[in-house]
Design an enzyme around this catalytic site. Sequence first.
Site, mmCIF file in Angstrom:
data_model
loop_
_atom_site.group_PDB
_atom_site.id
_atom_site.type_symbol
_atom_site.label_atom_id
_atom_site.label_comp_id
_atom_site.label_asym_id
_atom_site.label_seq_id
_atom_site.Cartn_x
_atom_site.Cartn_y
_atom_site.Cartn_z
ATOM 1 N N ARG A 30 8.454 32.434 -23.577
ATOM 2 C CA ARG A 30 9.605 32.271 -23.183
ATOM 3 C C ARG A 30 10.092 32.657 -21.727
ATOM 4 O O ARG A 30 9.636 33.792 -21.401
ATOM 5 C CB ARG A 30 10.893 32.737 -24.346
ATOM 6 N N ASP A 31 10.883 31.852 -21.045
ATOM 7 C CA ASP A 31 11.461 32.156 -19.813
ATOM 8 C C ASP A 31 12.141 33.452 -19.648
ATOM 9 O O ASP A 31 13.042 33.667 -20.692
ATOM 10 C CB ASP A 31 11.962 30.988 -18.900
ATOM 11 N N ILE A 32 11.947 34.265 -18.811
ATOM 12 C CA ILE A 32 12.628 35.577 -18.939
ATOM 13 C C ILE A 32 14.133 35.326 -18.307
ATOM 14 O O ILE A 32 15.039 36.204 -18.646
ATOM 15 C CB ILE A 32 12.075 36.364 -17.539
ATOM 16 N N ASN A 88 7.829 22.423 -11.070
ATOM 17 C CA ASN A 88 8.154 22.612 -9.326
ATOM 18 C C ASN A 88 7.020 22.831 -8.632
ATOM 19 O O ASN A 88 5.935 23.526 -8.950
ATOM 20 C CB ASN A 88 9.212 23.774 -9.387
ATOM 21 N N VAL A 97 6.924 31.068 -8.842
ATOM 22 C CA VAL A 97 5.641 31.520 -9.220
ATOM 23 C C VAL A 97 4.550 30.669 -8.668
ATOM 24 O O VAL A 97 4.553 29.466 -9.438
ATOM 25 C CB VAL A 97 5.779 32.126 -10.744
ATOM 26 N N HIS A 101 3.023 25.878 -14.148
ATOM 27 C CA HIS A 101 3.515 26.098 -15.260
ATOM 28 C C HIS A 101 4.628 24.764 -15.538
ATOM 29 O O HIS A 101 5.002 24.293 -14.556
ATOM 30 C CB HIS A 101 4.148 27.312 -15.240
ATOM 31 N N HIS A 103 7.731 23.615 -17.353
ATOM 32 C CA HIS A 103 9.239 24.207 -18.075
ATOM 33 C C HIS A 103 9.420 23.073 -19.233
ATOM 34 O O HIS A 103 9.358 22.036 -18.962
ATOM 35 C CB HIS A 103 10.244 24.282 -17.203
HETATM 36 P P1 5GP Z 1 9.485 28.088 -11.046
HETATM 37 O O1 5GP Z 1 10.907 28.500 -10.188
HETATM 38 O O2 5GP Z 1 8.206 28.762 -10.163
HETATM 39 O O3 5GP Z 1 9.293 26.914 -11.326
HETATM 40 O O4 5GP Z 1 9.625 28.769 -12.426
HETATM 41 C C1 5GP Z 1 9.116 30.285 -12.346
HETATM 42 C C2 5GP Z 1 10.014 30.810 -13.938
HETATM 43 O O5 5GP Z 1 9.222 31.968 -14.222
HETATM 44 C C3 5GP Z 1 11.348 31.120 -13.606
HETATM 45 O O6 5GP Z 1 12.217 30.233 -14.431
HETATM 46 C C4 5GP Z 1 11.455 32.563 -13.812
HETATM 47 O O7 5GP Z 1 12.840 32.836 -14.717
HETATM 48 C C5 5GP Z 1 10.306 32.778 -14.938
HETATM 49 N N1 5GP Z 1 9.891 34.123 -14.833
HETATM 50 C C6 5GP Z 1 9.686 35.013 -13.675
HETATM 51 N N2 5GP Z 1 9.011 36.151 -13.872
HETATM 52 C C7 5GP Z 1 9.069 36.077 -15.188
HETATM 53 C C8 5GP Z 1 8.572 36.960 -16.120
HETATM 54 O O8 5GP Z 1 8.137 38.310 -15.645
HETATM 55 N N3 5GP Z 1 8.368 36.617 -17.457
HETATM 56 C C9 5GP Z 1 8.923 35.730 -17.759
HETATM 57 N N4 5GP Z 1 8.851 35.318 -19.143
HETATM 58 N N5 5GP Z 1 9.289 34.472 -17.048
HETATM 59 C C10 5GP Z 1 9.449 34.895 -15.816
#
Ligand code: 5GP
Length: 114
Positions: A30-32, A88, A97, A101, A103
Amino acid sequence: MPDDCLFCRIAGGAIPTDFEHEDDRVVAFRDINPQAPTHILIVPKRHIATVNDLAADDADLVGHMMLTARSLAENEGIAGPGYRLVVNCNPDGAQSVYHIHLHLMGGRQLRGLG
Ligand code: 5GP
Ligand code: ZN
């Protein structure tokens, strides 16, 4: 596995995380900072920084990520009502990140992109 990559560390178990799914190629957790009642990230165990870094023979892995997301959507009870899958890429795509990944978001009415 790059030691400085957050999702390598999560996928490799260095950061304890509850997985919604794990197999030989992917983990899902799950997303944080969830943007919807269901917000799960489907993450390959192998480090790939961005979609731009995918190779032709990663096609099966990418398909597996999508089918894993569909299965999780069914488990979450959102397959019928619907959901969104997002990847993304790079700064203009708001990637934060740099380990690819997918979503999975759902559980509420999402706004259209138009
Ligand atoms: P992006 O913006 O790269 O597409 O998505 C990265 C996602 O990773 C974001 O939605 C963010 O909330 C999530 N995220 C960042 N750090 C962590 C973490 O330490 N644990 C979890 N579970 N999600 C994270
Ligand atoms: Zn990584």
